[in-house]
Design an enzyme around this catalytic site. Structure first.
Site, short mmCIF file in Angstrom:
data_model
loop_
_atom_site.label_atom_id
_atom_site.label_comp_id
_atom_site.label_asym_id
_atom_site.label_seq_id
_atom_site.Cartn_x
_atom_site.Cartn_y
_atom_site.Cartn_z
N HIS A 97 0.86 -1.19 0.00
CA HIS A 97 0.00 0.00 0.00
C HIS A 97 0.89 1.24 0.00
CE1 HIS A 97 -2.58 3.22 1.48
NE2 HIS A 97 -3.57 2.55 0.94
N GLU A 170 -3.47 2.30 -7.34
CA GLU A 170 -3.82 3.41 -6.45
C GLU A 170 -2.78 4.52 -6.61
OE1 GLU A 170 -6.31 2.05 -2.92
OE2 GLU A 170 -4.33 1.32 -2.47
N GLY A 176 -6.39 9.26 0.12
CA GLY A 176 -6.51 9.89 1.42
C GLY A 176 -7.11 11.29 1.42
N SER A 217 -9.54 7.77 -3.29
CA SER A 217 -10.67 8.70 -3.21
C SER A 217 -11.90 8.23 -4.00
CB SER A 217 -10.26 10.10 -3.65
OG SER A 217 -9.35 10.64 -2.72
P1 PGA Z 1 -9.20 6.56 0.20
O1 PGA Z 1 -8.14 5.42 0.51
O2 PGA Z 1 -10.34 5.93 -0.56
O3 PGA Z 1 -9.61 7.06 1.52
O4 PGA Z 1 -8.50 7.59 -0.65
C1 PGA Z 1 -7.77 4.49 -0.47
C2 PGA Z 1 -6.67 3.60 0.00
O5 PGA Z 1 -5.81 4.03 0.77
O6 PGA Z 1 -6.62 2.43 -0.39
#
Ligand code: PGA
Length: 261
Positions: A97, A170, A176, A217
């Site tokens: 991640h 991602e 975030g 997001s």
């Molecule tokens: P988020 O997180 O949807 O809050 O941006 C995604 C992730 O960290 O996998």
């Protein structure tokens, strides 16, 4: 029928009681949805895994861990191995991640060792990849994704990867609180690059069967535009999935659209 992959990583939020309540509520809100059509998964904090394992199984939700050690046992203080995770019912290992790569300094080589550890124990390896904002601005996003896949999957054979490898795309800049979601067009373009690379590395049959999920997001507003794209096989959601009701609503919105494409 193609299966929709949809899940959440709750990061360092939600303790045991909260996680169990979340799983029970999510299970109840989605119990009419055939699990043969949807691979629904939740990746909670380590301390919640044991209790969550029992709740998840009862609700038809697959359980994952946010990290995995590359060794099975040994002098690795603070690490948790694949056999330990399997003992508490976590069958998915989330690997690489963005927060682990960029805050905790993990490298492609480490992710590669973790992928091997997960696959060696017949866990599902969920390898997360994505370019930073700077890499995107410099026009090297595709190269970065290809390197993360080539190094992260180094010496992974098609037989081991078959039905056990998932990729989450991602982009770091999309994740975030300060993240800005990728447009569906941009995400689709990157998923295409990932698909081509997977076919190159694992052959057409296995490469084409690896699910590629988009994360960063994702919310109730942008989920529809993302899921209708041909190369997006699922969604990996953070904040917008942490309330069972909101998560279930997103699943209900995207499932029929996914099935129509
Ligand atoms: P988020 O997180 O949807 O809050 O941006 C995604 C992730 O960290 O996998």
């Amino acid at each position: 029928m193609k299966k929709l992959y949809i899940g959440t990583n709750t990061k360092m939020y939600q303790g045991i009681a909260q996680t169990v309540a979340f799983l029970n509520e999510l299970g109840a809100l989605t119990k009419d949805i055939d699990r043969a059509e949807v691979e629904l998964f939740v990746i909670p904090s380590y301390t919640a895994l044991d209790a969550a394992g029992r709740a998840a199984q009862a609700q038809g939700i697959r359980l994952g861990a946010q990290n995995v050690a590359w060794e099975d046992e040994g002098q690795f203080t603070g690490e948790i191995s694949a056999p330990m995770l399997l003992e508490v019912g976590a069958g998915i290992a989330e690997i690489g991640h963005s927060e682990r790569r960029h805050i905790l300094g993990e490298t492609n080589d480490m992710e590669n060792r973790k992928v091997h550890a997960a696959l060696r124990h017949s866990m599902t390896a969920l390898l997360c990849i994505g370019e930073t904002k700077e890499q995107k601005l410099r026009g090297i996003a595709n190269e970065i994704l290809r390197i993360q896949l080539k190094e992260g999957l180094f010496e992974v054979c098609p037989k081991a990867a078959k039905d056990r490898l998932w990729i989450a795309y991602e982009p770091v800049w999309a994740i975030g609180l300060d993240g800005e979601p990728a447009s569906a067009t941009y995400a689709e373009e990157k998923h295409r690059v990932i698909r081509e690379t997977l076919c190159e590395l694992l052959g057409e049959t296995v490469g084409n069967a690896v699910p590629i999920l988009y994360g960063g997001s994702v919310n109730a507003q942008n989920a529809e535009a993302l899921i209708v794209r041909p190369h997006i096989d699922g969604l990996f959601i953070g904040r917008s999935a942490w309330k069972a009701e909101s998560f279930a609503a997103i699943i209900r919105t995207v499932l029929p659209l996914f099935q129509q494409k």
